[in-house]
Scaffold this active site. Sequence first.
Site, PDB file in Angstrom:
ATOM      1  N   ASP A 183      49.137  37.983  49.893  1.00 30.15           N
ATOM      2  CA  ASP A 183      47.803  37.898  49.202  1.00 30.15           C
ATOM      3  C   ASP A 183      47.167  39.229  49.121  1.00 30.15           C
ATOM      4  O   ASP A 183      47.586  40.123  50.110  1.00 30.15           O
ATOM      5  CB  ASP A 183      47.170  37.062  49.494  1.00 30.15           C
ATOM      6  CG  ASP A 183      46.015  35.967  48.595  1.00 30.15           C
ATOM      7  OD1 ASP A 183      45.973  36.798  47.596  1.00 30.15           O
ATOM      8  OD2 ASP A 183      45.876  35.037  48.964  1.00 30.15           O
ATOM      9  N   HIS A 209      38.816  34.383  50.871  1.00 35.11           N
ATOM     10  CA  HIS A 209      37.970  35.426  50.157  1.00 35.11           C
ATOM     11  C   HIS A 209      36.981  35.811  50.999  1.00 35.11           C
ATOM     12  O   HIS A 209      36.377  36.920  50.737  1.00 35.11           O
ATOM     13  CB  HIS A 209      37.545  35.008  48.757  1.00 35.11           C
ATOM     14  CG  HIS A 209      38.692  34.733  47.813  1.00 35.11           C
ATOM     15  ND1 HIS A 209      39.312  33.397  47.781  1.00 35.11           N
ATOM     16  CD2 HIS A 209      39.335  35.668  46.988  1.00 35.11           C
ATOM     17  CE1 HIS A 209      40.126  33.472  46.593  1.00 35.11           C
ATOM     18  NE2 HIS A 209      40.350  34.717  46.116  1.00 35.11           N
ATOM     19  N   LYS A 215      52.648  30.067  46.043  1.00 33.99           N
ATOM     20  CA  LYS A 215      51.482  30.462  46.789  1.00 33.99           C
ATOM     21  C   LYS A 215      50.889  29.174  47.025  1.00 33.99           C
ATOM     22  O   LYS A 215      50.757  28.091  46.597  1.00 33.99           O
ATOM     23  CB  LYS A 215      50.617  31.515  46.200  1.00 33.99           C
ATOM     24  CG  LYS A 215      49.941  31.158  45.016  1.00 33.99           C
ATOM     25  CD  LYS A 215      49.249  32.229  44.162  1.00 33.99           C
ATOM     26  CE  LYS A 215      48.279  31.581  43.002  1.00 33.99           C
ATOM     27  NZ  LYS A 215      47.729  32.801  42.515  1.00 33.99           N
TER      28      LYS A 215
END
Length: 389
Positions: free
Chosen positions: A316, A246, A233
């Site tokens: 994700d 985020h 990732k």
Amino acid sequence: MIRLGRKVPRPRVAAFLAAVTLGAVLASLGAGWRTGPPTGDLSAGGPSPRPLTSPGPRRPSCAEVAATLTPRRRLAQLLMVGVDPSRVEPALRLAGSTGVGGIFVGGDDTALLVDNRLAAVRAAAPVPLAVSVDEEGGRVQRVDRLDGPLPSARVMAASMTVEDVHALARTRGAALRARGVTIDLAPVVDVTGQPDDGVIGDRSFGSDPAVVTRYASAFARGLAEGGVLPVVKHFPGHGRASGDSHRSAVTTPNLADLREVDLVPYRQLLGAAPVAVMVGHLNVPGLTGGSPASLSPATYRLLRDELSFDGVVLTDDLGGMRAVSGRYPLPQAVLTALVSGADIALWSSGDRVEEVLDTLEDAVADGRLTAARTSEALDRVLRAKAVCS
């Protein structure tokens, strides 16, 4: 990338008997994702070597397995959902009632990872259950209180040999497998020179693609040999992105630039060890057209066509990262990811599963999610679990 820091709490992936029912068949296959050397089948307890000369039992075809599942249960296999790490009962209910393909064990609590508690959760699942954690080392690790801490990727690259990292990851993979974990959402293969506390920062092996490739490959091979499936990732590269996905939408360098730097490790890693790939929520100029990479069909074409990857691809966190959740309701994000080419849609909160499945069933009924796309994803998921051939 699931989580930003080590201390941020989160609520948040045998023999076959051909003439018996699906339940007995799948129970006999165990909960494993296919990893490790080709001479062994992986059960819930780890590798079980078998001589190459043994013909072995016949596994059912993926079509045969899929035919025994209801349409809703087929869709559920494409979901990986976060569970409360402190309690067994919610995970039991989730695995049994919804038939999700995988669970994600996040947060700092380790109650679900001790005393063989995951065995009951796996037993409740109608199809062998994938169990994932993100055990990277440094500020992102799950079992350090149980099995000892791992250094961060940056510290590994600065202070250890490639062989040391391979051995360390193999040991940690075996420890995870013994606890019932089948997938590690690691290693990070992002290329970056960010400060240690940056969003990627010391989670990266470094700013040199060659160094990242060597160390990430060693870590991935070690995990696989230990009995868990590594997930590289955050494709196609978060290391040089403009911010933190985020918290908000982020933008990477353009695709031509990514090809020269960020995609270099993927070209080497994707054929060198059994791995899955996690796609990040990244806007890539020249590729995604302003959408997050995880929801962009062009991203999956890049991975499948240009990089010739035919393994499992997952997203994700679709529910806990503002780069997606700030723009899309969770059911719509899951649907868009699967339609675009993801095999597994991941979210860490653990809620709204039935609502997501309702949305997916409606999309199948009206043709937005085609039977071909669903079957393609389901085949990859079932094969990775060694459920079918």
